[in-house]
Scaffold this active site. Structure first.
Site, mmCIF file in Angstrom:
data_model
loop_
_atom_site.group_PDB
_atom_site.id
_atom_site.type_symbol
_atom_site.label_atom_id
_atom_site.label_comp_id
_atom_site.label_asym_id
_atom_site.label_seq_id
_atom_site.Cartn_x
_atom_site.Cartn_y
_atom_site.Cartn_z
ATOM 1 C CG HIS A 250 -0.620 2.327 -5.003
ATOM 2 N ND1 HIS A 250 -1.860 2.779 -4.526
ATOM 3 C CD2 HIS A 250 -0.626 2.799 -6.053
ATOM 4 C CE1 HIS A 250 -2.897 3.167 -5.517
ATOM 5 N NE2 HIS A 250 -1.742 3.614 -6.408
ATOM 6 C CD GLU B 289 -2.671 1.601 0.247
ATOM 7 O OE1 GLU B 289 -3.334 2.572 0.378
ATOM 8 O OE2 GLU B 289 -2.679 0.822 -0.606
ATOM 9 C CG HIS C 157 -15.530 -7.772 -16.940
ATOM 10 N ND1 HIS C 157 -15.051 -6.696 -17.361
ATOM 11 C CD2 HIS C 157 -14.378 -8.616 -16.705
ATOM 12 C CE1 HIS C 157 -14.102 -6.470 -17.433
ATOM 13 N NE2 HIS C 157 -13.289 -7.438 -17.283
ATOM 14 C CG HIS D 194 -6.995 -8.147 -17.463
ATOM 15 N ND1 HIS D 194 -7.117 -8.641 -18.960
ATOM 16 C CD2 HIS D 194 -8.414 -8.178 -17.148
ATOM 17 C CE1 HIS D 194 -8.300 -8.500 -19.394
ATOM 18 N NE2 HIS D 194 -9.166 -8.340 -18.131
ATOM 19 C CG HIS E 234 -8.109 5.395 -6.537
ATOM 20 N ND1 HIS E 234 -7.767 6.639 -6.623
ATOM 21 C CD2 HIS E 234 -7.159 4.604 -5.866
ATOM 22 C CE1 HIS E 234 -6.445 6.738 -5.993
ATOM 23 N NE2 HIS E 234 -6.311 5.418 -5.613
#
Length: 327
Positions: free
Chosen positions: A73, A70, A244, A305, A136
């Protein structure tokens, strides 16, 4: 300024990949506070600091690996924000000195990255609320896209000899971008609700999946104190996953048609190369999506992806920009 923008584009890609990695390793709440981690700028490491952190946040004891995922990032995101601030100030100074450089787009990007920072904070403070998590993700893609658009505006290039026929397909490029963004949003919603492995069979979902679908429930936000690992029912998660997949089929068919149309009608080598590139990136994205299902969401594949989706969006933006560019 152009080199700064290029560096920001690469950094934005890194931030998107790190964000996906953070989410996929279930580290979105690796640090339960913001912007620090357990009240410090670094992850608590000594026994004393860990004990103090565990006392301050007894509901979420320190897990060093998740906390570092975290915080790394956040560090890269902060670096991106700083670069974007420098770009905006640089553009402002150049404009005040009478130079003809874009100023509105750098200002928009600066506002976007500030809002993106707020979304990052809300992701933690609202305990992974799916709407915020998906926002986000989309915010990261938007910042990347705007930076790439700024780079194109700073790059003086023309289509050799002109290409009037290709302009007729320009509106279809915008439709393709909208379809792709919608598909990215569906993927973000599926991931934010931990529904990526709700269907483990191809080409259909397991069992009588059609009768289990609950579209209204799948796109609702139930009230909960914590949204980690998802709060929707299995049927709603199946619906997210299936939607999806349907979106992937629609996106694939439309973009394939668009690439073929561009390749056939374009007299420009640039547009033909872009059409081929887009097709190859699209094919890679489909392979990665199928692999996510077949191999139950491998970390590397799932992270790629996200990265390839960003690359596909950039290719589409370049195609659309080239079509609408005056020559």
């Amino acid at each position: 300024m152009k080199k700064l923008v290029l560096a920001s584009i690469f950094l934005a890609l890194v931030v998107i990949v790190l964000g996906a990695y953070t989410r996929l390793t279930d580290a979105g709440l690796g640090c339960p506070d913001w912007p620090g981690c357990y009240g410090t700028l670094l992850v608590p490491q000594t026994e004393e600091l860990v004990e103090r952190a565990n006392q301050a946040f007894p509901e979420r004891p320190v897990e060093a690996e998740k906390a570092w995922n975290e915080m790394i990032h956040r560090y890269f995101a902060a670096g991106l924000g700083f670069l974007i601030l420098v770009i905006f100030l640089s553009a402002l100074v150049k404009r005040l000195r009478g130079k003809n450089v874009p100023i509105k787009l750098p200002f928009v990007i600066f506002c976007l990255v500030c809002f993106q920072g707020a979304l990052g904070m809300w992701t933690v403070t609202l305990n992974l609320l799916p709407v915020v998590v998906m926002g986000h993700l989309l915010g990261g893609f938007t910042v990347l896209s705007c930076l790439f658009l700024l780079y194109l505006r700073l790059t003086p290039y023309r289509i050799p000899g002109g290409d009037s026929q290709i302009r007729k397909l320009a509106k279809f490029s915008l439709i393709g971008i909208l379809i792709l963004v919608w598909q990215i949003a569906l993927g973000g919603w599926t991931s934010a609700n931990y529904a990526s492995v709700s269907c483990v069979e191809l080409p259909i979902c397991q069992g009588d999946w059609f009768s289990q679908m609950d579209i209204s429930g799948a796109f609702s936000v139930p009230e909960a104190e914590n949204y980690e690992f998802g709060v929707h029912s299995p049927e709603e998660k199946v619906t997210m996953h299936v939607m999806h997949r349907i979106g992937a089929i629609i996106t694939f068919l439309y973009l394939c048609w668009f690439a073929i149309a561009v390749y056939k009608k374009s007299s420009s080598g640039l547009m033909k190369r872009l059409a081929v590139t887009m097709t190859l990136v699209l094919g890679l994205q489909i392979i990665l999506g199928v692999s996510n299902v077949v191999y139950s969401l491998p970390l590397v594949v799932a992270t790629m992806h996200n990265a390839v989706a960003a690359c596909l969006l950039l290719v589409m933006i370049m195609m659309s920009y080239t079509m609408y560019r005056k020559y």
